[in-house]
Scaffold this motif. Sequence first.
Motif, short mmCIF file in Angstrom:
data_model
loop_
_atom_site.label_atom_id
_atom_site.label_comp_id
_atom_site.label_asym_id
_atom_site.label_seq_id
_atom_site.Cartn_x
_atom_site.Cartn_y
_atom_site.Cartn_z
N ILE A 88 0.81 -1.23 0.00
CA ILE A 88 0.00 0.00 0.00
C ILE A 88 0.84 1.27 0.00
O ILE A 88 0.28 2.38 -0.05
CB ILE A 88 -0.95 0.03 1.21
N SER A 89 2.17 1.14 0.04
CA SER A 89 3.01 2.32 0.02
C SER A 89 2.90 3.03 -1.33
O SER A 89 2.37 2.49 -2.30
CB SER A 89 4.46 1.94 0.31
N ASN A 90 3.43 4.23 -1.40
CA ASN A 90 3.31 5.03 -2.62
C ASN A 90 3.90 4.33 -3.84
O ASN A 90 3.43 4.52 -4.97
CB ASN A 90 3.99 6.39 -2.43
N SER A 91 4.93 3.53 -3.62
CA SER A 91 5.56 2.82 -4.74
C SER A 91 4.99 1.42 -4.93
O SER A 91 5.41 0.70 -5.83
CB SER A 91 7.08 2.72 -4.50
N GLY A 95 -0.59 1.82 -4.17
CA GLY A 95 -0.17 3.13 -3.68
C GLY A 95 -1.13 4.25 -4.00
O GLY A 95 -1.25 5.22 -3.24
N ASP A 96 -1.84 4.14 -5.13
CA ASP A 96 -2.77 5.20 -5.53
C ASP A 96 -3.95 5.35 -4.56
O ASP A 96 -4.62 6.38 -4.55
CB ASP A 96 -3.31 4.92 -6.94
N GLN A 98 -3.73 5.50 -1.37
CA GLN A 98 -3.31 6.30 -0.22
C GLN A 98 -3.78 5.68 1.11
O GLN A 98 -4.38 6.35 1.95
CB GLN A 98 -3.85 7.74 -0.34
N ALA A 100 -1.63 3.99 3.25
CA ALA A 100 -0.57 3.89 4.24
C ALA A 100 -0.84 4.80 5.43
O ALA A 100 -1.26 5.95 5.27
CB ALA A 100 0.77 4.22 3.61
N THR A 102 -3.15 4.65 7.80
CA THR A 102 -4.57 4.96 8.00
C THR A 102 -5.23 3.80 8.76
O THR A 102 -4.69 2.69 8.79
CB THR A 102 -5.30 5.15 6.66
#
Length: 243
Positions: A88-91, A95-96, A98, A100, A102
Motif C-alpha cells: 500500500i506504500s506510494n511505490s 499506492g494510488d 493512499q 498507508a 490509516t
Amino acid sequence: MLPETLLLPGPPFQFQLPERGWAYVFSIVVVSLQVSLTAVALSTAISVPVALTVGFTDFPGKRIVTAVINTGMGFPSVVVGLVVLIVISNSGPLGDLQLAFTPQAMIISQVILATPVITSIALSSVEEISQPVRDAAFAMGGTSADVSLVVVKEARYGIVTAVLAGFGRAISEVGSILIVGGNIVFSDGQSYTRTLTTAITVEARQGRYEVGLVLGVVLLVLVLAVNALGSWVRSQGRGRGAR
C-alpha cells in the motif's frame, strides 16, 4: 466525572494521565474497537464460507489447504505488517489508494491475521458435525444450501467461539498495526491510528508507566470480557450437546 489523577492507598503511587486525560484514553479505545470489530466482521465473512467449502468438499490437496490454514494462525505479525505496507506504500501496487498509515491499512493487516484463526476453528467445528447429520439433511430432500444451513446451525457455538478468538487476536495485535498505522495522534490529543497496544508501547518507551498501566488495564478488561463470552458460548454448546 472520573478524576484526572487516581490515588491508591498504601505507598505513594498515582496514575497520572496525559494532559488531555480521559479524552485521550477514550479516543484510543474507540479506534481500537472500530478497527478490530471491522476487521473481524470482514474476516468472518471470508472465513465461514471457506470453512464450509473445505469442510464439505473432498478434493485433491485438501490436507495441504487445511495445513496452510492452520499454519496461518502463526503468521508473524511484523512480517504481515511489512508486506501490507509494501503493497500500500506510494511505490506499491495499491499506492494510488493512499492507504498507508490509516485505519484502513490497520484493518487490512488485522483481517490477514484474524482470518486464519477464525477459519481454522470454524473448520474444526464444521468437521465435527457427524456425517449422518448431513446424510439425513440430504435424505429429506435438502439442497447443498439447506445442508450448509443445518451444519452452520449445529456448529454455531464453535463458529461463535472462532469469531471471538479472531477478535482476541485482532484487539491484542501490536506489531503489524504499528508498522502500517504509524501510531498517529492528532495535535488535540485524539487518536487517529493509535490503539491500546501501540499506545502502551509508546507510553512505556517514554517512561509514562502509569499511563501505560491504565491502558493495559482497559485492554485486559476487554480481553477478559471476550474470553468470558467465549467460555459462556462453549458452556452453552456443551449443555446443548448433553440434552
